[in-house]
Design an enzyme around this catalytic site. Structure first.
Site, PDB file in Angstrom:
ATOM      1  N   SER A 298     -62.715  97.014 -12.364  1.00 22.48           N
ATOM      2  CA  SER A 298     -61.808  97.428 -13.432  1.00 22.48           C
ATOM      3  C   SER A 298     -60.461  96.707 -13.358  1.00 22.48           C
ATOM      4  O   SER A 298     -60.379  95.502 -13.569  1.00 22.48           O
ATOM      5  CB  SER A 298     -61.657  98.954 -13.344  1.00 22.48           C
ATOM      6  N   ASP A 309     -57.809  82.414 -13.953  1.00 24.11           N
ATOM      7  CA  ASP A 309     -57.781  81.597 -15.167  1.00 24.11           C
ATOM      8  C   ASP A 309     -56.513  80.749 -15.261  1.00 24.11           C
ATOM      9  O   ASP A 309     -56.535  79.643 -15.817  1.00 24.11           O
ATOM     10  CB  ASP A 309     -57.895  82.485 -16.413  1.00 24.11           C
ATOM     11  N   LYS A 323     -66.791  95.952 -14.157  1.00 25.86           N
ATOM     12  CA  LYS A 323     -66.444  96.961 -15.163  1.00 25.86           C
ATOM     13  C   LYS A 323     -65.372  96.378 -16.070  1.00 25.86           C
ATOM     14  O   LYS A 323     -64.202  96.309 -15.707  1.00 25.86           O
ATOM     15  CB  LYS A 323     -65.943  98.256 -14.529  1.00 25.86           C
TER      16      LYS A 323
END
Length: 433
Positions: A298, A309, A323
């Site tokens: 999560s 990224d 999740k």
């Protein structure tokens, strides 16, 4: 329209910042909802009446209807649920910061309870409960067939009281029992220490609304101990089951100078948000490593995905939980109950959804023996019988010899690996400069 606060929920413990107001029904949705499935509703009424008249025991209408609602939500995904008055009240547990229980994050999977992660320093952690364990019985009560709320209620209780969990673990032939004593679970989400020289380590065990501020203060304390800027930092998110979305955004923002941190998208336009960095890197570009594993879920995956990224950090460990959904609390009209409904998926800056796939680390760690095991420790000249003494006398133990076994980087092999990688990155930068 007032923007609702979207909250990213743990599989069990839900940290709620604000309650999202019910969104208005759009005209197109209203028209679609008018076309009710009459035949299916007739079938529902027929089954309802059969249960009322023919079931072996008498069941009142309210119980049947609540069970029907729960069944409807259970058929959606593992995180959507109906919250009755008691469950709705308990949803504020994380914001209060303590509760009586075991300190274990779980989710419902195919009718059984799967452990996402034990919280640091809790009864579950001390008893050796592991991420991925399946809980099949609670004090003899079979979990399969019961709701997640029922299991949670069973595991919570008065501090000092005991409960026996029957665990099924991969690699273990038969289920086994573990008896735990409930305790007051206090949520301290951040801790840290200096590893050696000017390298730092911080552990975030759960994301709360104040985790970003706590992490900033912890980094400042490490810099005070070091007496200068941190040369490199390890951010440990292993077995961190998540928490509030705001906490994940705040932690990511500490290390990013610009760009998107995370975005959310769902069927409704109200579910679309983008969170951007504010341009303040507390490490001033110093190397950063994020440790993750299958218990990182999560909000942990939001942080790992954002830093990966943007090439701001190396992600080290094993594939994360996966999740990637956002739940919103929708209070019922009476204000006593609520609906916890999955309303959106979240996406990393490169528009990746990690739902059911997880974050793949840049460097995958492999199981290693503990540093103090015989195979790792080996022998030295000084261990040989009859060895020649040093002509200058026996040197005192240094930080890199006898005392080394007490350091975190020696007790925790993955932390040691991450520290070596940090040193390599720092050396490479020095040579490049």
């Amino acid at each position: 329209m007032k923007k609702p606060t979207l909250t990213l929920f743990l599989p069990v413990l839900v940290a709620l910042v604000l309650l999202a107001p019910p969104r208005p029904v759009l005209a197109a949705e209203s028209a679609a909802s008018e076309a009710l499935p009459l035949e299916d509703l007739r079938l529902f009424a027929e089954i309802f009446n059969m249960i009322k008249s023919d079931y072996v025991e008498s069941v009142d209408d309210a119980t049947l209807l609540k069970n029907a609602v729960r069944g409807m939500l259970n058929g959606l995904d593992p995180h959507s649920a109906y919250l009755d008055a008691e469950s709705f009240q308990e949803i504020n547990i994380d914001t209060r910061g303590e509760f009586g229980g075991l300190g274990i994050e779980v989710t419902l999977e195919e009718g059984v309870i799967r452990v996402v992660a034990p919280l640091d320093g809790t009864p579950a952690d001390r008893a050796g409960i592991k991420s991925g364990d399946l809980i099949i019985r609670l004090d003899g009560m079979t979990v399969k067939g019961n709701s997640l709320d029922t299991a949670i209620e069973k595991m919570r209780g008065a501090p000092g009281s005991e409960i026996t969990l029957t665990i099924s673990r991969e690699g273990v032939d038969a289920p086994f029992d573990v008896t735990l004593k409930r305790a007051i679970i206090q949520m301290h989400s951040v801790r840290g220490e200096v590893l050696e020289s000017n390298y730092g380590y911080v552990r975030v065990s759960q994301f709360q609304s104040g985790t970003g501020a706590s992490l900033r203060r912890q980094i400042e304390r490490l810099e005070e101990k070091i007496g200068g800027p941190i040369a490199g930092l390890i951010l440990d998110l292993r077995n961190n089951p998540g928490g509030v979305l705001d906490g994940a955004v705040a932690v990511s923002d500490l290390f990013l100078r610009e760009g998107v941190i995370v975005s959310t998208r769902g069927r409704s336009a109200d579910a679309a948000y983008t969170f951007n960095a504010t341009g303040n890197d507390v490490l001033n570009g110093a190397p950063l490593i994020v440790l993750v594993n299958q218990g990182s879920a999560s909000a942990s995956e939001i942080v790992a995905g954002a830093l990966q990224d943007h090439h701001r950090a190396l992600i080290v460990g094993t594939k994360t939980f996966g999740k990637g959904s956002v739940q919103t609390i929708l209070p019922m009209k009476d204000g006593a109950a609520a609906l916890k409904l999955t309303t959106a998926r979240y996406y990393t800056p490169n528009n990746r959804s990690i739902q059911a796939t997880g974050i793949v680390p840049d460097i995958v760690s492999r199981p290693l023996q503990a540093a103090d095991s015989p195979a790792r420790a080996g022998m030295r000249e000084a261990d040989l019988a009859g060895h020649l003494e040093n002509e200058a006398g026996v040197a005192e133990a240094t930080d890199s010899t006898t005392a080394a076994g007490n350091r975190l980087q020696d007790r925790d092999i993955e932390v040691g690996e991450a520290l070596n990688i940090l040193k390599g990155v720092v050396l490479a930068r020095l040579q490049t400069n």
